[in-house]
Enzyme design. Sequence first.
Site, PDB file in Angstrom:
ATOM      1  N   SER A 163      85.603  86.663 -15.334  1.00 53.55           N
ATOM      2  CA  SER A 163      85.606  87.136 -13.942  1.00 53.55           C
ATOM      3  C   SER A 163      86.429  86.231 -13.015  1.00 53.55           C
ATOM      4  O   SER A 163      86.090  86.065 -11.845  1.00 53.55           O
ATOM      5  CB  SER A 163      84.183  87.311 -13.418  1.00 53.55           C
ATOM      6  OG  SER A 163      83.515  88.314 -14.172  1.00 53.55           O
ATOM      7  N   ASN A 174      94.881  88.704 -20.675  1.00 52.23           N
ATOM      8  CA  ASN A 174      94.415  89.380 -21.887  1.00 52.23           C
ATOM      9  C   ASN A 174      94.145  90.842 -21.529  1.00 52.23           C
ATOM     10  O   ASN A 174      93.134  91.147 -20.906  1.00 52.23           O
ATOM     11  CB  ASN A 174      93.140  88.678 -22.390  1.00 52.23           C
ATOM     12  CG  ASN A 174      92.514  89.395 -23.578  1.00 52.23           C
ATOM     13  OD1 ASN A 174      93.110  90.310 -24.148  1.00 52.23           O
ATOM     14  ND2 ASN A 174      91.306  88.977 -23.953  1.00 52.23           N
ATOM     15  N   GLY A 195      83.759  90.083 -17.679  1.00 52.31           N
ATOM     16  CA  GLY A 195      83.671  91.477 -17.261  1.00 52.31           C
ATOM     17  C   GLY A 195      82.437  91.802 -16.438  1.00 52.31           C
ATOM     18  O   GLY A 195      82.116  92.975 -16.244  1.00 52.31           O
ATOM     19  N   LYS A 247      93.393  93.193 -23.430  1.00 50.22           N
ATOM     20  CA  LYS A 247      92.390  93.794 -24.329  1.00 50.22           C
ATOM     21  C   LYS A 247      92.873  95.172 -24.811  1.00 50.22           C
ATOM     22  O   LYS A 247      94.090  95.365 -24.959  1.00 50.22           O
ATOM     23  CB  LYS A 247      91.023  93.853 -23.633  1.00 50.22           C
ATOM     24  CG  LYS A 247      90.608  92.468 -23.105  1.00 50.22           C
ATOM     25  CD  LYS A 247      89.168  92.377 -22.665  1.00 50.22           C
ATOM     26  CE  LYS A 247      88.885  90.973 -22.147  1.00 50.22           C
ATOM     27  NZ  LYS A 247      87.506  90.775 -21.741  1.00 50.22           N
ATOM     28  N   HIS A 274      87.897  85.039 -29.563  1.00 46.36           N
ATOM     29  CA  HIS A 274      87.385  85.660 -28.336  1.00 46.36           C
ATOM     30  C   HIS A 274      85.965  86.171 -28.614  1.00 46.36           C
ATOM     31  O   HIS A 274      85.679  86.676 -29.712  1.00 46.36           O
ATOM     32  CB  HIS A 274      88.303  86.800 -27.896  1.00 46.36           C
ATOM     33  CG  HIS A 274      88.000  87.270 -26.509  1.00 46.36           C
ATOM     34  ND1 HIS A 274      86.916  88.061 -26.232  1.00 46.36           N
ATOM     35  CD2 HIS A 274      88.605  87.016 -25.330  1.00 46.36           C
ATOM     36  CE1 HIS A 274      86.873  88.291 -24.924  1.00 46.36           C
ATOM     37  NE2 HIS A 274      87.892  87.661 -24.353  1.00 46.36           N
ATOM     38  N   GLU A 313      85.206  80.450 -22.104  1.00 50.04           N
ATOM     39  CA  GLU A 313      84.839  81.730 -21.503  1.00 50.04           C
ATOM     40  C   GLU A 313      83.339  81.967 -21.687  1.00 50.04           C
ATOM     41  O   GLU A 313      82.914  82.469 -22.750  1.00 50.04           O
ATOM     42  CB  GLU A 313      85.596  82.875 -22.166  1.00 50.04           C
ATOM     43  CG  GLU A 313      87.100  82.793 -22.023  1.00 50.04           C
ATOM     44  CD  GLU A 313      87.751  84.164 -22.196  1.00 50.04           C
ATOM     45  OE1 GLU A 313      88.431  84.593 -21.267  1.00 50.04           O
ATOM     46  OE2 GLU A 313      87.555  84.808 -23.240  1.00 50.04           O
ATOM     47  N   GLU A 355      84.503  88.769 -27.844  1.00 48.89           N
ATOM     48  CA  GLU A 355      84.422  90.170 -28.267  1.00 48.89           C
ATOM     49  C   GLU A 355      84.697  90.311 -29.756  1.00 48.89           C
ATOM     50  O   GLU A 355      84.129  91.180 -30.422  1.00 48.89           O
ATOM     51  CB  GLU A 355      85.392  91.017 -27.423  1.00 48.89           C
ATOM     52  CG  GLU A 355      84.875  91.168 -25.993  1.00 48.89           C
ATOM     53  CD  GLU A 355      85.948  91.278 -24.936  1.00 48.89           C
ATOM     54  OE1 GLU A 355      87.111  91.571 -25.257  1.00 48.89           O
ATOM     55  OE2 GLU A 355      85.621  91.059 -23.746  1.00 48.89           O
TER      56      GLU A 355
HETATM   57  P1  13P Z   1      87.341  89.250 -17.351  1.00 44.60           P
HETATM   58  O1  13P Z   1      88.385  88.492 -16.558  1.00 44.60           O
HETATM   59  O2  13P Z   1      87.512  90.729 -17.259  1.00 44.60           O
HETATM   60  O3  13P Z   1      85.969  88.768 -17.060  1.00 44.60           O
HETATM   61  O4  13P Z   1      87.627  88.917 -18.912  1.00 44.60           O
HETATM   62  C1  13P Z   1      87.812  87.621 -19.288  1.00 44.60           C
HETATM   63  C2  13P Z   1      88.269  87.612 -20.692  1.00 44.60           C
HETATM   64  O5  13P Z   1      87.540  87.994 -21.587  1.00 44.60           O
HETATM   65  C3  13P Z   1      89.631  87.150 -20.959  1.00 44.60           C
HETATM   66  O6  13P Z   1      89.844  86.936 -22.319  1.00 44.60           O
END
Ligand code: 13P
Length: 252
Positions: free
Chosen positions: A215, A9, A175, A11, A97, A169, A99
């Site tokens: 992560s 992803n 992150g 983003k 997601h 997740e 976010e």
């Molecule tokens: P990270 O791998 O940067 O923690 O992000 C995970 C994520 O949100 C994938 O959709």
Amino acid sequence: MRRNIVAGNWKMNKTFEEADELLFNIAEPLQNLDLDKTEVILCPPVLYAEMFTDIAIENNFSVGAQNCSNHSLGAYTGEISAAMLKSMDIEYCLVGHSERRKFFNEDSKMLAEKVDQLLENEISPIFCCGEVLEDRESNNHFDIVGKQIFEGIFHLTAEELDNVVVAYEPVWAIGTGKTASPDQAQEMHAFIRNLIAKKYNQEVADDMTILYGGSCNAKNAKELFALKDVDGGLIGGASLVAEDFLKIVQSF
Ligand code: 13P
């Protein structure tokens, strides 16, 4: 159908030139990997989709979008429909997601509508779920994830659910560099599989692909992917570094 998946992803990262370079650095080596047992999905900013779908088949990956509208078409300025994604040969789309739940106020009703739009257009939703830190600290994490799953995908028939991938997740791991421990990941993945077995049946549950995200990186992927109920990963930060992403892809 249950299978090993590593999805990147990206983003809201990379300009067109940067995306072109990263795609090249991932796609070329992918061609030469033995990926019989693993499906690789790249979810770039959808604006660049064609650059990805043009070379996806010969480079052993599929293309996913990061979002779609919950409406089918019409006066929704700025939105992209599932039918549009399909017409660009996109095969997967992230839904729910954290976010999008947090920054764009996407609620369960809207997410269930997005899932329906995608399935109607023969795109597989990658349905994301996960608890925030307070939920885990107050021991509410199973309730929260259970509710997200129930409201997001349990209106589907078993046949429809077969085209869905689930991604767990934990929000506190996204992150942050704080990965869920193998025990925490396995426990939640088994919980999700068990929910599916209770709502549908054991066969449907055993067929579900459940990814871990948060992560996940080149160092911890092998340990996570070896867990009984973890079928791969949804990778954020590490999917933006070709060498790391390729290592994760080879972590089964
Ligand atoms: P990270 O791998 O940067 O923690 O992000 C995970 C994520 O949100 C994938 O959709």
